[in-house]
Design an enzyme around this catalytic site. Structure first.
Site: not given
Length: 243
Positions: A54, A200, A109, A105
């Site tokens: 991610d 990640h 964020h 994604h």
């Protein structure tokens, strides 16, 4: 009294809307992941483990992850942030050229605690279009930031033809204290047949430099799966139906 009843009714409606908005986020609960939400959680083929990353692509870290995956002869699924991809479109294309799978994604964020269905749709669509246009590959998968799947995000992903997939195992590789050993030690119990592993490739929302712990843990993770006869690769090979 009438005013009080009106205020009370409005509060009840607002609470109901918020409940509907956040209800899908319950798939994060372990009990639901193991039962009714198995496919959303990422449970796949019993002889495979899905490897996912991610928060990239990040020029400061993703190339190192890619080189390590090449050395290990592994491919993975990368859940990309639109804002990061926009800054490094060449890296997005490189992901695809190296045989990896690109997914969505979101654009930024952030956790969407409050209902904003138009915003959710606009941001998921913008991110999906960026992935398709800049990477040259149509995405099939969506993972909300922090794994918080709200009603608006679930609907937006479905409208964009994306299948939501969370994870069943992680390495807690985003913390300041993460080390290669701690990432592997945390992930290992969950590296069983059908698992989806969350890692990640960027520290854009994590502790600075934490991606190096992920990088160092990859050989041990690969050895763990191979020693147990488990294939390790992208979601497209994980036995999950897209769409």
């Amino acid at each position: 009294m009438r005013g009080a009843r009106t205020v009370g009714a409005a509060a009840t409606v607002a609470a109901g809307v918020e409940l509907l908005h956040l209800a899908p986020a319950a798939v994060r609960l372990p009990a639901l992941r193991r039962t009714v939400a198995r496919r959303t959680a990422g449970h796949g083929a019993p002889d495979r483990v899905a490897l996912t990353f991610d928060d990239g692509p990040d020029p400061a870290s993703t190339p190192y992850i890619l080189d390590a995956l090449d050395r290990l002869e592994l491919r993975a699924t990368f859940f990309l942030l639109g804002a990061m991809l926009e800054r490094a479109p060449g890296l997005g294309r490189d992901l695809v050229e190296r045989g990896h799978e690109v997914a969505v994604h979101g654009w930024h964020h952030r956790t969407p605690w409050y209902p904003a269905p138009r915003r959710d749709l606009a941001e998921v669509r913008r991110a999906a279009e960026a992935v398709a246009g800049l990477c040259g590959a149509r995405p099939r998968w969506y993972r909300p930031p922090y794994g918080v799947l709200t009603g608006g995000l679930a609907l937006a992903a479905r409208r964009e033809g994306l299948r939501t997939v969370l994870w069943t195992a992680w390495g807690r590789d985003w913390t300041e204290r993460a080390t290669p050993a701690s990432v592997y030690r945390t992930a290992a119990p969950g590296l069983v047949g059908g698992a989806t592993l969350l890692l990640h490739d960027s520290d854009c929302t994590s502790a600075p430099g934490s991606w190096r712990a992920t990088l160092g843990a990859l050989p041990a993770i690969a050895d763990h799966c191979r020693e147990r006869g488990l294939g390790l690769g992208p979601l497209r090979e994980h036995g999950l139906a897209g769409g």
